[in-house]
Design a protein around this motif. Sequence first.
Motif, PDB file in Angstrom:
ATOM      1  N   GLU A 102      41.423  42.626  44.140  1.00  0.00           N
ATOM      2  CA  GLU A 102      42.471  42.601  45.339  1.00  0.00           C
ATOM      3  C   GLU A 102      41.630  41.437  46.426  1.00  0.00           C
ATOM      4  OE1 GLU A 102      43.796  46.278  46.745  1.00  0.00           O
ATOM      5  OE2 GLU A 102      44.467  45.396  48.541  1.00  0.00           O
ATOM      6  N   ALA A 103      40.541  41.650  46.663  1.00  0.00           N
ATOM      7  CA  ALA A 103      40.023  40.886  47.720  1.00  0.00           C
ATOM      8  C   ALA A 103      39.952  39.399  47.092  1.00  0.00           C
ATOM      9  CB  ALA A 103      38.432  41.301  47.842  1.00  0.00           C
ATOM     10  N   TRP A 104      39.946  39.170  46.026  1.00  0.00           N
ATOM     11  CA  TRP A 104      39.925  37.712  45.819  1.00  0.00           C
ATOM     12  C   TRP A 104      41.318  37.312  45.580  1.00  0.00           C
ATOM     13  CZ3 TRP A 104      35.639  39.429  42.035  1.00  0.00           C
ATOM     14  CH2 TRP A 104      34.341  38.722  42.352  1.00  0.00           C
ATOM     15  N   GLY A 105      42.323  37.887  45.677  1.00  0.00           N
ATOM     16  CA  GLY A 105      43.797  37.725  45.340  1.00  0.00           C
ATOM     17  C   GLY A 105      43.824  37.501  44.068  1.00  0.00           C
ATOM     18  N   VAL A 106      43.469  38.092  42.855  1.00  0.00           N
ATOM     19  CA  VAL A 106      43.826  37.636  41.599  1.00  0.00           C
ATOM     20  C   VAL A 106      44.431  38.874  41.130  1.00  0.00           C
ATOM     21  CG1 VAL A 106      42.586  37.303  39.349  1.00  0.00           C
ATOM     22  CG2 VAL A 106      41.766  35.936  41.627  1.00  0.00           C
ATOM     23  N   ALA A 107      45.668  38.562  40.491  1.00  0.00           N
ATOM     24  CA  ALA A 107      46.331  39.667  39.894  1.00  0.00           C
ATOM     25  C   ALA A 107      45.767  39.878  38.427  1.00  0.00           C
ATOM     26  CB  ALA A 107      47.634  39.324  39.766  1.00  0.00           C
ATOM     27  N   ARG A 108      45.770  41.287  37.947  1.00  0.00           N
ATOM     28  CA  ARG A 108      45.433  41.752  36.459  1.00  0.00           C
ATOM     29  C   ARG A 108      45.929  40.907  35.776  1.00  0.00           C
ATOM     30  NH1 ARG A 108      42.702  45.929  35.529  1.00  0.00           N
ATOM     31  NH2 ARG A 108      42.897  46.808  33.410  1.00  0.00           N
ATOM     32  N   SER A 109      47.121  40.340  35.476  1.00  0.00           N
ATOM     33  CA  SER A 109      47.603  39.455  34.630  1.00  0.00           C
ATOM     34  C   SER A 109      47.240  38.094  34.830  1.00  0.00           C
ATOM     35  CB  SER A 109      49.230  39.554  34.913  1.00  0.00           C
ATOM     36  OG  SER A 109      49.769  39.110  36.187  1.00  0.00           O
ATOM     37  N   ASP A 110      46.548  37.649  35.846  1.00  0.00           N
ATOM     38  CA  ASP A 110      46.327  36.233  35.897  1.00  0.00           C
ATOM     39  C   ASP A 110      44.787  35.865  35.278  1.00  0.00           C
ATOM     40  OD1 ASP A 110      45.513  33.815  37.035  1.00  0.00           O
ATOM     41  OD2 ASP A 110      45.526  34.336  39.066  1.00  0.00           O
ATOM     42  N   VAL A 111      45.217  35.454  33.880  1.00  0.00           N
ATOM     43  CA  VAL A 111      43.991  35.219  33.057  1.00  0.00           C
ATOM     44  C   VAL A 111      42.939  34.161  33.430  1.00  0.00           C
ATOM     45  CG1 VAL A 111      43.401  34.449  30.709  1.00  0.00           C
ATOM     46  CG2 VAL A 111      45.161  36.106  31.082  1.00  0.00           C
ATOM     47  N   GLU A 112      43.725  33.165  33.920  1.00  0.00           N
ATOM     48  CA  GLU A 112      42.799  31.800  34.443  1.00  0.00           C
ATOM     49  C   GLU A 112      42.119  32.128  35.672  1.00  0.00           C
ATOM     50  OE1 GLU A 112      40.765  28.643  34.876  1.00  0.00           O
ATOM     51  OE2 GLU A 112      41.912  29.461  32.985  1.00  0.00           O
ATOM     52  N   GLY A 113      42.938  33.028  36.753  1.00  0.00           N
ATOM     53  CA  GLY A 113      42.266  33.790  37.944  1.00  0.00           C
ATOM     54  C   GLY A 113      41.022  34.174  37.594  1.00  0.00           C
ATOM     55  N   ARG A 114      40.989  35.246  36.549  1.00  0.00           N
ATOM     56  CA  ARG A 114      39.999  36.017  36.041  1.00  0.00           C
ATOM     57  C   ARG A 114      38.828  35.267  35.581  1.00  0.00           C
ATOM     58  NH1 ARG A 114      41.993  41.567  36.214  1.00  0.00           N
ATOM     59  NH2 ARG A 114      40.510  42.466  34.666  1.00  0.00           N
ATOM     60  N   ARG A 115      39.240  34.308  34.719  1.00  0.00           N
ATOM     61  CA  ARG A 115      38.304  33.373  34.243  1.00  0.00           C
ATOM     62  C   ARG A 115      37.378  32.602  35.399  1.00  0.00           C
ATOM     63  NH1 ARG A 115      37.930  32.188  28.734  1.00  0.00           N
ATOM     64  NH2 ARG A 115      37.123  30.009  29.335  1.00  0.00           N
ATOM     65  N   GLU A 116      38.306  32.205  36.347  1.00  0.00           N
ATOM     66  CA  GLU A 116      37.537  31.563  37.494  1.00  0.00           C
ATOM     67  C   GLU A 116      36.542  32.556  38.192  1.00  0.00           C
ATOM     68  OE1 GLU A 116      36.274  28.569  39.446  1.00  0.00           O
ATOM     69  OE2 GLU A 116      37.628  28.229  37.767  1.00  0.00           O
ATOM     70  N   VAL A 117      36.895  33.689  38.230  1.00  0.00           N
ATOM     71  CA  VAL A 117      36.147  34.728  38.961  1.00  0.00           C
ATOM     72  C   VAL A 117      34.648  34.668  38.176  1.00  0.00           C
ATOM     73  CG1 VAL A 117      35.478  37.289  39.303  1.00  0.00           C
ATOM     74  CG2 VAL A 117      37.601  36.049  40.023  1.00  0.00           C
ATOM     75  N   ILE A 118      34.861  34.776  36.933  1.00  0.00           N
ATOM     76  CA  ILE A 118      33.498  34.696  35.944  1.00  0.00           C
ATOM     77  C   ILE A 118      32.870  33.510  36.257  1.00  0.00           C
ATOM     78  CG2 ILE A 118      32.824  34.475  33.454  1.00  0.00           C
ATOM     79  CD1 ILE A 118      34.952  36.418  32.693  1.00  0.00           C
ATOM     80  N   ARG A 119      33.477  32.326  36.440  1.00  0.00           N
ATOM     81  CA  ARG A 119      32.918  30.953  36.552  1.00  0.00           C
ATOM     82  C   ARG A 119      32.177  31.222  37.983  1.00  0.00           C
ATOM     83  NH1 ARG A 119      38.022  28.725  35.147  1.00  0.00           N
ATOM     84  NH2 ARG A 119      37.689  28.221  32.770  1.00  0.00           N
ATOM     85  N   ASP A 120      32.869  31.671  38.898  1.00  0.00           N
ATOM     86  CA  ASP A 120      32.035  31.747  40.219  1.00  0.00           C
ATOM     87  C   ASP A 120      30.814  32.601  40.154  1.00  0.00           C
ATOM     88  OD1 ASP A 120      32.334  31.096  42.833  1.00  0.00           O
ATOM     89  OD2 ASP A 120      33.192  33.104  43.414  1.00  0.00           O
TER      90      ASP A 120
END
Length: 226
Positions: A102-120
Amino acid sequence: MTDSSTAFTDVVRSRRSARRFLPDPMSTADIRNVLEDAQTAPSNSNTQPWAVHVVSGAVKDAVSNELLQAYEDERESPDFTADYGEGIYLERSRDHGAVLYEAWGVARSDVEGRREVIRDNLRFYGAPHVAFLFMPALGDGVRTAGDIGMYAQTFLLSLTARGFHGVPQTILGMYADEVRKALGVSNDLKLLFGISFGYADPAAPVNDIRMHRLPLSRSVVIHGRA
Ligand SMILES: Cc1cc2nc3c(=O)[nH]c(=O)nc-3n(C[C@H](O)[C@H](O)[C@H](O)COP(=O)(O)O)c2cc1C
């Protein structure tokens, strides 16, 4: 409470994980002071089993690039499992994930957003320094890992007391072979996790998160007292 116990309580209770850092490096003297503090951590039979590799600058960037490539290639090489089972620990882990996403503004369904968090994570959240915490493989490893935990918390509290921040990262241990190869570390040493550290970015909302804690009654049973 004495002044020193108040100061200690302030440090312990204000420590928190930062996930966005300023690029400014810490001085070598500051890093050494934190390492000297961490070196005082207690350990089973004073074995002091931590083997710590601190990376900065171009070396840090090179390790990050190796981790990012391993992630894209799906080449994981963890020395230890990361398993929360199916019960309350998995639930708590999911609750913690929900707060962060939520703090990152990444939705549960946002697969690429979640991958970017891992890269971060694998870019160490922009931190200028990382301490990789290795340990020897002794027995089932549990007591040694406990000692590394003692070391890590002392390290984190020292950062806090000196005005810096850190974040322990199990995810870095998912690429143990890459870290060992990049730093010339022997296969006998196992990678438990890393701590990215430096100056937290005061403008990053993710650094304002205060993770919830259970009330004492959920974790502690006090015997022999009313
Ligand atoms: C051993 C260990 C490994 C962790 N691994 C990660 C990680 O891979 N990535 C991350 O963003 N946070 C990681 N954390 C941070 C935890 O999420 C954090 O400590 C917890 O949510 C409590 O928040 P606080 O540290 O701000 O009090 C780790 C913490 C510990 C102790």
